[in-house]
Design a protein around this motif. Structure first.
Motif, PDB file in Angstrom:
ATOM      1  N   PHE A 169       0.844  -1.189   0.000  1.00 42.31           N
ATOM      2  CA  PHE A 169       0.000   0.000   0.000  1.00 42.31           C
ATOM      3  C   PHE A 169       0.884   1.245   0.000  1.00 42.31           C
ATOM      4  N   PRO A 170       0.596   2.238  -0.864  1.00 42.31           N
ATOM      5  CA  PRO A 170       1.435   3.443  -0.928  1.00 42.31           C
ATOM      6  C   PRO A 170       1.348   4.287   0.350  1.00 42.31           C
ATOM      7  N   ARG A 171       2.509   4.640   0.878  1.00 43.18           N
ATOM      8  CA  ARG A 171       2.558   5.382   2.143  1.00 43.18           C
ATOM      9  C   ARG A 171       1.862   6.738   2.049  1.00 43.18           C
ATOM     10  N   GLN A 172       1.811   7.338   0.851  1.00 44.55           N
ATOM     11  CA  GLN A 172       1.209   8.681   0.742  1.00 44.55           C
ATOM     12  C   GLN A 172      -0.284   8.675   1.028  1.00 44.55           C
ATOM     13  N   PHE A 173      -0.923   7.501   1.009  1.00 43.27           N
ATOM     14  CA  PHE A 173      -2.346   7.432   1.306  1.00 43.27           C
ATOM     15  C   PHE A 173      -2.633   7.246   2.791  1.00 43.27           C
ATOM     16  N   VAL A 174      -1.591   7.095   3.592  1.00 44.21           N
ATOM     17  CA  VAL A 174      -1.766   6.875   5.029  1.00 44.21           C
ATOM     18  C   VAL A 174      -1.695   8.210   5.753  1.00 44.21           C
ATOM     19  N   LYS A 175      -2.655   8.446   6.649  1.00 40.14           N
ATOM     20  CA  LYS A 175      -2.709   9.688   7.421  1.00 40.14           C
ATOM     21  C   LYS A 175      -2.346   9.381   8.874  1.00 40.14           C
ATOM     22  N   GLY A 176      -1.083   9.508   9.209  1.00 38.00           N
ATOM     23  CA  GLY A 176      -0.650   9.232  10.575  1.00 38.00           C
ATOM     24  C   GLY A 176      -0.808   7.761  10.922  1.00 38.00           C
ATOM     25  N   ARG A 177      -1.101   7.491  12.197  1.00 38.94           N
ATOM     26  CA  ARG A 177      -1.247   6.110  12.657  1.00 38.94           C
ATOM     27  C   ARG A 177      -2.700   5.671  12.708  1.00 38.94           C
ATOM     28  N   THR A 178      -3.629   6.554  12.359  1.00 38.87           N
ATOM     29  CA  THR A 178      -5.032   6.153  12.442  1.00 38.87           C
ATOM     30  C   THR A 178      -5.806   6.388  11.162  1.00 38.87           C
ATOM     31  N   GLY A 179      -5.227   7.092  10.190  1.00 42.20           N
ATOM     32  CA  GLY A 179      -5.991   7.445   9.008  1.00 42.20           C
ATOM     33  C   GLY A 179      -5.603   6.625   7.794  1.00 42.20           C
ATOM     34  N   TYR A 180      -6.605   6.069   7.130  1.00 41.84           N
ATOM     35  CA  TYR A 180      -6.357   5.311   5.908  1.00 41.84           C
ATOM     36  C   TYR A 180      -7.635   5.285   5.071  1.00 41.84           C
ATOM     37  N   PRO A 181      -7.496   5.199   3.753  1.00 35.69           N
ATOM     38  CA  PRO A 181      -8.684   5.149   2.892  1.00 35.69           C
ATOM     39  C   PRO A 181      -9.424   3.828   3.062  1.00 35.69           C
ATOM     40  N   THR A 182     -10.727   3.878   2.946  1.00 33.36           N
ATOM     41  CA  THR A 182     -11.517   2.647   3.021  1.00 33.36           C
ATOM     42  C   THR A 182     -11.896   2.139   1.641  1.00 33.36           C
ATOM     43  N   ASP A 183     -11.867   3.018   0.660  1.00 39.17           N
ATOM     44  CA  ASP A 183     -12.270   2.631  -0.695  1.00 39.17           C
ATOM     45  C   ASP A 183     -11.036   2.294  -1.529  1.00 39.17           C
ATOM     46  N   LEU A 184     -10.391   1.193  -1.187  1.00 41.16           N
ATOM     47  CA  LEU A 184      -9.116   0.838  -1.796  1.00 41.16           C
ATOM     48  C   LEU A 184      -9.219   0.647  -3.310  1.00 41.16           C
ATOM     49  N   GLU A 185     -10.368   0.178  -3.791  1.00 36.88           N
ATOM     50  CA  GLU A 185     -10.532  -0.066  -5.218  1.00 36.88           C
ATOM     51  C   GLU A 185     -10.478   1.219  -6.044  1.00 36.88           C
ATOM     52  N   ASP A 186     -10.661   2.370  -5.406  1.00 32.88           N
ATOM     53  CA  ASP A 186     -10.684   3.640  -6.119  1.00 32.88           C
ATOM     54  C   ASP A 186      -9.317   4.319  -6.185  1.00 32.88           C
ATOM     55  N   LEU A 187      -8.281   3.655  -5.696  1.00 33.09           N
ATOM     56  CA  LEU A 187      -6.968   4.285  -5.599  1.00 33.09           C
ATOM     57  C   LEU A 187      -6.037   3.912  -6.738  1.00 33.09           C
ATOM     58  N   GLY A 188      -6.485   3.091  -7.676  1.00 25.65           N
ATOM     59  CA  GLY A 188      -5.628   2.699  -8.790  1.00 25.65           C
ATOM     60  C   GLY A 188      -4.553   1.703  -8.410  1.00 25.65           C
ATOM     61  N   LEU A 189      -4.765   0.946  -7.336  1.00 23.20           N
ATOM     62  CA  LEU A 189      -3.791  -0.054  -6.914  1.00 23.20           C
ATOM     63  C   LEU A 189      -3.835  -1.250  -7.858  1.00 23.20           C
ATOM     64  N   SER A 190      -2.721  -1.956  -7.950  1.00 22.25           N
ATOM     65  CA  SER A 190      -2.686  -3.139  -8.805  1.00 22.25           C
ATOM     66  C   SER A 190      -3.560  -4.237  -8.206  1.00 22.25           C
ATOM     67  N   THR A 191      -3.955  -5.159  -9.069  1.00 21.92           N
ATOM     68  CA  THR A 191      -4.760  -6.290  -8.617  1.00 21.92           C
ATOM     69  C   THR A 191      -4.012  -7.096  -7.568  1.00 21.92           C
ATOM     70  N   LYS A 192      -2.699  -7.235  -7.730  1.00 17.03           N
ATOM     71  CA  LYS A 192      -1.893  -7.991  -6.768  1.00 17.03           C
ATOM     72  C   LYS A 192      -1.904  -7.320  -5.393  1.00 17.03           C
ATOM     73  N   VAL A 193      -1.670  -6.006  -5.363  1.00 21.98           N
ATOM     74  CA  VAL A 193      -1.655  -5.295  -4.079  1.00 21.98           C
ATOM     75  C   VAL A 193      -3.022  -5.390  -3.406  1.00 21.98           C
ATOM     76  N   LEU A 194      -4.087  -5.157  -4.167  1.00 18.79           N
ATOM     77  CA  LEU A 194      -5.426  -5.271  -3.587  1.00 18.79           C
ATOM     78  C   LEU A 194      -5.664  -6.668  -3.039  1.00 18.79           C
ATOM     79  N   GLY A 195      -5.286  -7.671  -3.804  1.00 21.88           N
ATOM     80  CA  GLY A 195      -5.478  -9.050  -3.364  1.00 21.88           C
ATOM     81  C   GLY A 195      -4.671  -9.375  -2.124  1.00 21.88           C
ATOM     82  N   ASP A 196      -3.410  -8.914  -2.090  1.00 22.25           N
ATOM     83  CA  ASP A 196      -2.550  -9.179  -0.935  1.00 22.25           C
ATOM     84  C   ASP A 196      -3.095  -8.507   0.325  1.00 22.25           C
ATOM     85  N   ILE A 197      -3.581  -7.270   0.185  1.00 23.88           N
ATOM     86  CA  ILE A 197      -4.129  -6.561   1.347  1.00 23.88           C
ATOM     87  C   ILE A 197      -5.370  -7.277   1.865  1.00 23.88           C
TER      88      ILE A 197
END
Length: 200
Positions: free
Chosen positions: A93-121
């Motif tokens: 997961f790209p670090r630029q999408f993380v907001k501190g220790r508590t913030g993270y996006p919930t709509d991972l499919e909308d971030l343009g991540l690869s199928t592998k990264v989405l599957g691994d997460i």
């Protein structure tokens, strides 16, 4: 983009504190049609209090996810969310999408991540994502709809205008004033108390 994670500091930020206990997802995605408790359609522009994560809603998760209770401390929430964030980062997961220790996006499919990264997460981290008490009730409580209606009624009875949106409570006029913010927690506890008392 919907992002989990808003400061829950006490005192002057009581409004946000109460809202986060309902898993406020910051950055609502504009106007949306809503359901009233009676099921009527068509209330646009309502701020959603809660939006379950797409990664977290995977039904294949064998282990129960960590639970964020209404009385969880800021430190405990940061610890639980931090475990999930660390897992996401370790799985590409790209670090630029993380907001501190508590913030993270919930709509991972909308971030343009690869199928592998989405599957691994989803495979390696879904069971680590913390879940709010209301999100768990939405998944597992057979009387969820009745409890949700009671929660909405309680909020409206105390001057906090709310409706049902996508199966969750949503605030019509945004966050209430600091003096009224306690009703977010109080009404949830009152409405869902019988179910929450069964959670370990």
């Amino acid at each position: 983009m919907s992002i989990i994670g808003v400061s829950r500091s006490r005192g002057a930020a009581a409004v946000v504190t109460a809202a986060v206990s309902l898993t406020l997802v910051a950055g609502c995605n504009g106007a949306a049609k809503t359901d009233s408790p009676s099921g009527a359609q068509g209330t646009p522009g309502v701020a959603s209090i809660q939006k379950p994560s797409t990664a977290a809603s995977a039904k294949a998760v064998a282990a129960e996810r960590p639970l964020i209770r209404l009385d969880s401390s800021d430190e405990e929430i940061a610890r639980l969310r931090g475990v999930y964030i660390d897992c996401m980062l370790a799985n590409g997961f790209p670090r630029q999408f993380v907001k501190g220790r508590t913030g993270y996006p919930t709509d991972l499919e909308d971030l343009g991540l690869s199928t592998k990264v989405l599957g691994d997460i989803k495979k390696n981290c879904a069971s680590k994502e913390p879940e709010s008490t209301m999100a768990r009730a939405q998944r597992l409580d057979p009387a969820y709809a009745d409890h949700l209606d009671a929660n909405i009624k309680c909020l409206n009875d105390h001057g906090v205008k709310a409706v049902v949106q996508d199966g969750s409570p949503a605030l019509v006029d945004g966050l209430p004033s600091e003096s009224e913010a306690h009703w977010l927690d109080d009404c949830e506890k009152e409405a869902f108390g019988s179910y929450y008392s069964t959670l370990k």
